[in-house]
Design an enzyme around this catalytic site. Structure first.
Site, PDB file in Angstrom:
ATOM      1  N   LYS A 119       0.812  -1.228   0.000  1.00 55.09           N
ATOM      2  CA  LYS A 119       0.000   0.000   0.000  1.00 55.09           C
ATOM      3  C   LYS A 119       0.842   1.273   0.000  1.00 55.09           C
ATOM      4  O   LYS A 119       0.379   2.321  -0.467  1.00 55.09           O
ATOM      5  CB  LYS A 119      -0.977   0.007   1.181  1.00 55.09           C
ATOM      6  CG  LYS A 119      -1.916  -1.214   1.228  1.00 55.09           C
ATOM      7  CD  LYS A 119      -2.652  -1.462  -0.069  1.00 55.09           C
ATOM      8  CE  LYS A 119      -3.135  -2.898  -0.152  1.00 55.09           C
ATOM      9  NZ  LYS A 119      -3.574  -3.288  -1.498  1.00 55.09           N
ATOM     10  N   GLU A 203      -2.467   7.940   8.042  1.00 53.11           N
ATOM     11  CA  GLU A 203      -3.192   8.882   7.189  1.00 53.11           C
ATOM     12  C   GLU A 203      -4.158   9.674   8.045  1.00 53.11           C
ATOM     13  O   GLU A 203      -4.626   9.176   9.074  1.00 53.11           O
ATOM     14  CB  GLU A 203      -4.029   8.120   6.131  1.00 53.11           C
ATOM     15  CG  GLU A 203      -3.278   7.782   4.867  1.00 53.11           C
ATOM     16  CD  GLU A 203      -4.165   7.110   3.825  1.00 53.11           C
ATOM     17  OE1 GLU A 203      -5.383   6.930   4.071  1.00 53.11           O
ATOM     18  OE2 GLU A 203      -3.635   6.756   2.764  1.00 53.11           O
ATOM     19  N   HIS A 238     -16.423  -3.581   6.374  1.00 48.15           N
ATOM     20  CA  HIS A 238     -15.657  -3.752   5.135  1.00 48.15           C
ATOM     21  C   HIS A 238     -16.228  -4.827   4.219  1.00 48.15           C
ATOM     22  O   HIS A 238     -15.584  -5.221   3.247  1.00 48.15           O
ATOM     23  CB  HIS A 238     -14.175  -4.012   5.428  1.00 48.15           C
ATOM     24  CG  HIS A 238     -13.591  -2.974   6.331  1.00 48.15           C
ATOM     25  ND1 HIS A 238     -13.484  -1.658   5.948  1.00 48.15           N
ATOM     26  CD2 HIS A 238     -13.150  -3.031   7.606  1.00 48.15           C
ATOM     27  CE1 HIS A 238     -12.977  -0.965   6.949  1.00 48.15           C
ATOM     28  NE2 HIS A 238     -12.773  -1.768   7.971  1.00 48.15           N
ATOM     29  N   ARG A 296      -7.839  -7.639  -9.217  1.00 49.45           N
ATOM     30  CA  ARG A 296      -8.670  -8.800  -9.565  1.00 49.45           C
ATOM     31  C   ARG A 296      -9.999  -8.341 -10.194  1.00 49.45           C
ATOM     32  O   ARG A 296     -10.317  -7.157 -10.177  1.00 49.45           O
ATOM     33  CB  ARG A 296      -8.995  -9.562  -8.290  1.00 49.45           C
ATOM     34  CG  ARG A 296      -9.780  -8.697  -7.302  1.00 49.45           C
ATOM     35  CD  ARG A 296     -10.237  -9.417  -6.057  1.00 49.45           C
ATOM     36  NE  ARG A 296     -11.132  -8.582  -5.268  1.00 49.45           N
ATOM     37  CZ  ARG A 296     -10.755  -7.636  -4.422  1.00 49.45           C
ATOM     38  NH1 ARG A 296      -9.476  -7.367  -4.242  1.00 49.45           N
ATOM     39  NH2 ARG A 296     -11.651  -6.926  -3.761  1.00 49.45           N
TER      40      ARG A 296
HETATM   41  C1  MV4 Z   1      -9.681   5.253   5.159  1.00 44.35           C
HETATM   42  C2  MV4 Z   1     -10.854   5.705   5.795  1.00 44.35           C
HETATM   43  C3  MV4 Z   1     -10.841   6.963   6.340  1.00 44.35           C
HETATM   44  N1  MV4 Z   1      -9.726   7.712   6.278  1.00 44.35           N
HETATM   45  N2  MV4 Z   1      -8.595   6.059   5.108  1.00 44.35           N
HETATM   46  C4  MV4 Z   1     -11.148   0.794   4.347  1.00 44.35           C
HETATM   47  C5  MV4 Z   1     -10.792  -0.112   3.239  1.00 44.35           C
HETATM   48  C6  MV4 Z   1      -9.464   0.336   2.786  1.00 44.35           C
HETATM   49  N3  MV4 Z   1      -9.381   0.209   1.362  1.00 44.35           N
HETATM   50  C7  MV4 Z   1      -9.334   1.744   3.249  1.00 44.35           C
HETATM   51  N4  MV4 Z   1     -10.459   2.012   4.097  1.00 44.35           N
HETATM   52  C8  MV4 Z   1     -10.644   3.228   4.657  1.00 44.35           C
HETATM   53  N5  MV4 Z   1      -9.596   4.052   4.614  1.00 44.35           N
HETATM   54  C9  MV4 Z   1      -8.640   7.240   5.670  1.00 44.35           C
HETATM   55  N6  MV4 Z   1      -7.555   8.020   5.622  1.00 44.35           N
HETATM   56  C10 MV4 Z   1     -11.952   4.883   5.825  1.00 44.35           C
HETATM   57  C11 MV4 Z   1     -11.863   3.638   5.261  1.00 44.35           C
HETATM   58  C12 MV4 Z   1     -13.049   2.860   5.346  1.00 44.35           C
HETATM   59  C13 MV4 Z   1     -13.694   2.392   4.219  1.00 44.35           C
HETATM   60  C14 MV4 Z   1     -13.213   2.633   2.949  1.00 44.35           C
HETATM   61  C15 MV4 Z   1     -13.856   2.127   1.861  1.00 44.35           C
HETATM   62  C16 MV4 Z   1     -15.003   1.377   2.036  1.00 44.35           C
HETATM   63  C17 MV4 Z   1     -15.496   1.139   3.266  1.00 44.35           C
HETATM   64  C18 MV4 Z   1     -14.851   1.626   4.380  1.00 44.35           C
HETATM   65  C19 MV4 Z   1     -15.366   1.373   5.626  1.00 44.35           C
HETATM   66  C20 MV4 Z   1     -14.751   1.860   6.728  1.00 44.35           C
HETATM   67  C21 MV4 Z   1     -13.581   2.584   6.587  1.00 44.35           C
END
Ligand code: MV4
Length: 511
Positions: A119, A203, A238, A296
């Site tokens: 990442k 972050e 998630h 994917r």
């Molecule tokens: C975040 C975030 C808030 N702030 N990054 C969750 C999956 C991963 N791909 C990254 N995710 C998140 N990153 C920052 N800086 C909130 C999430 C997140 C989220 C993101 C996408 C889809 C669903 C989610 C559910 C909870 C938190």
């Protein structure tokens, strides 16, 4: 480059194996299924041209064993392996093994999978490609004083993420300075045991983002297009539950910007194949931020297929054969609106606990604008060993309202007995006022249904009760007939009774 693919081994199970086998059939490609003990009679096994047993039910002894999959590929003389999603789909080591064995892996190169799976590397590449990222920093676990300074510059709340993580695994929210060191240490040791890699980065934490992702397709000759976005904010821990395209907040201008960003990072990473670029979108600022790239085919790919008319499995295979993309960005037209509801064998009212068993009744909806990608049929067994998603309902309409109405119509037709499902949950969410208004974020379900209390709108129970009552009446029915001038009671034959009882039990799901 690569050559024509004649035979594909599908290293997966359930609805995605079925989807890929259908793609093979459309292309005149021979399909090879693999199956574990629990999947001996599974639908993907029945549909494939050939099927091979690969071991005991637990996936770490079957679907995840590289040697077994490669052995079947060789034995069956398959020239390619399609990994589907989950299992081996983002396993760089397995993709490399395929490359070494001269078997085409339907997906990006092992190098690309490995690179984007990191990442921090993905984030750095995004920055180089000019994509917006959330304020953040790489940190060293041995230098926590410096890390805290970085955190204070960024400002709390902070999110600690695992470098080898993804899909939300190994993330920790840090609300204040005093919790920082502890959270980083714990996050790192958790990442170490989960991924064998203890590296973490931080972050700025966004409180209520939307999750919007872009589908990309890139060939091996430097051509790359995007197929629009999918709104995936309706999720729980998630686990996405509803996806749609277009996103309710999307404009032509924003789509052009985000789509260009998605294509830019793909080009920077020499991407080839189908992929997904994930973003967060902040409604309050109208800004988007790069999150990660999934290398994917995704569960929710059908919503993109419905609005673009493009068969993503077919395109993946064409790319793997070394063909040029057959369309340019300007050829891609987005038409109407598509919604996907994931049908899981879980009980929403009990906090989505898994529910396993035999499907006593299974009737899938159809009609205009309705598609069901299902890995099961009536009387299928839903085993404990794998993901609880056994079907997906995908609907298309000329606009969002028509799509929602068709989803409701289809959800009412859907009949499943034998296991608890998310069908009633979808009936509820698709009438929720905020959902209807398109006003939601990734926090939607916890905000709207904090106690998992859903009105499941389950009229199938009343239907079942009516049938059961009718059958009861038949079973207890006695005819008074006159025999030799005497009124006498004649019961229905025991044979008839046996079968009526059997039907009754099937309908009510008892025994
Ligand atoms: C975040 C975030 C808030 N702030 N990054 C969750 C999956 C991963 N791909 C990254 N995710 C998140 N990153 C920052 N800086 C909130 C999430 C997140 C989220 C993101 C996408 C889809 C669903 C989610 C559910 C909870 C938190």
């Amino acid at each position: 480059m690569a050559k024509k693919i004649k035979k594909i081994l599908i290293a997966n199970r359930g609805e995605i194996a079925v989807r890929i086998i259908r793609g093979c059939k459309d292309l005149g490609i021979t399909s090879v299924a693999v199956y574990s003990d629990a999947d001996r009679t599974a639908y993907h096994v029945r549909l494939a041209d050939e099927a091979y047993h690969i071991g005991p039910s637990p996936s770490n002894q079957s679907y995840l064993v590289h040697d077994k999959i490669i052995e079947v590929a060789k034995k069956s003389k398959a020239d390619a392996i399609h990994p589907g999603y989950g299992f081996l789909s983002e396993n760089a080591e397995f993709a490399r093994r395929c490359e070494n064995e001269q078997i085409t892996f339907v997906g990006p190169s092992s190098k690309t999978i490995k690179f984007l799976g990191d990442k921090i590397e993905a984030r750095k590449t995004a920055v180089k490609a000019g994509l917006p990222v959330v304020p953040g920093a790489e940190i060293e676990i041995g230098k926590l004083k410096e890390a805290l300074k970085l955190a204070q510059t960024i400002g709390f709340p902070i999110l600690v993420k695992a470098t080898a993580g993804g899909g939300g695994k190994g993330m920790r929210i840090v609300k204040a300075k005093k919790d920082f060191e502890e959270s980083v240490k714990r996050g790192s040791s958790e990442a170490k045991s989960a991924f064998g890699d203890g590296r973490v980065f931080i972050e700025k934490y966004l409180e209520r983002p939307r999750h919007i992702e872009f589908q990309i397709l890139c060939d091996n000759h430097g051509n790359c297009v995007h197929l629009g976005e999918r709104e995936c904010s309706i999720q729980r821990r998630h686990q996405k539950l509803i996806e749609e395209s277009p996103s309710p907040i999307m404009t032509d201008k924003l789509r052009q910007q985000m789509g260009e960003a998605a294509v830019n990072i793909a080009k920077r990473s020499n991407y080839a194949g189908a992929g997904t670029v994930e973003f967060m979108y902040d409604d309050s600022r109208g800004l988007f931020y790069f999150l990660e790239v999934n290398t994917r085919l995704q569960v929710e790919h059908p919503v993109t297929e419905m609005v673009t008319g493009i068969d993503l499995v077919k395109e993946q295979i064409a790319i793997a054969e070394g063909k040029l993309l057959s369309f340019k960005q300007s050829d891609i037209k987005l038409n109407g609106h598509a919604i996907e509801c994931r049908i899981l064998a879980e009980d929403p009212s009990q906090g989505f606990v898994p529910s396993t068993g035999k499907l006593k009744n299974y009737r899938i909806p159809a009609g205009p604008g309705v598609r069901v990608d299902s890995g099961v049929v009536i009387f299928s067994e839903i085993p404990v060993y794998y993901d609880p998603m056994f079907a997906k309902l995908i609907v298309w309409g000329k606009d969002r309202t028509e799509a929602i109405n068709r989803a409701q119509r289809a959800l009412e037709e859907f009949r499943v007995s034998g296991v608890m499902t998310t069908i009633g949950f979808h009936r509820e969410v698709l009438r929720n006022k905020r959902f209807l208004a398109g006003d939601f974020s990734t926090k939607f379900l916890e905000e709207e249904y904090p106690d998992n209390k859903y009105d499941l709108h389950d009229d199938s129970l009343t239907e079942t009760a009516v049938i059961a009552a009718a059958l009861e009446k038949f079973i207890n029915e006695r005819k008074l007939v006159t025999v030799n001038g005497k009124k006498s009671e004649t019961a229905v034959t025991s044979w008839t009774n046996f079968h009526r009882l059997r039907h009754l039990r099937t309908f009510t799901g008892s025994k």
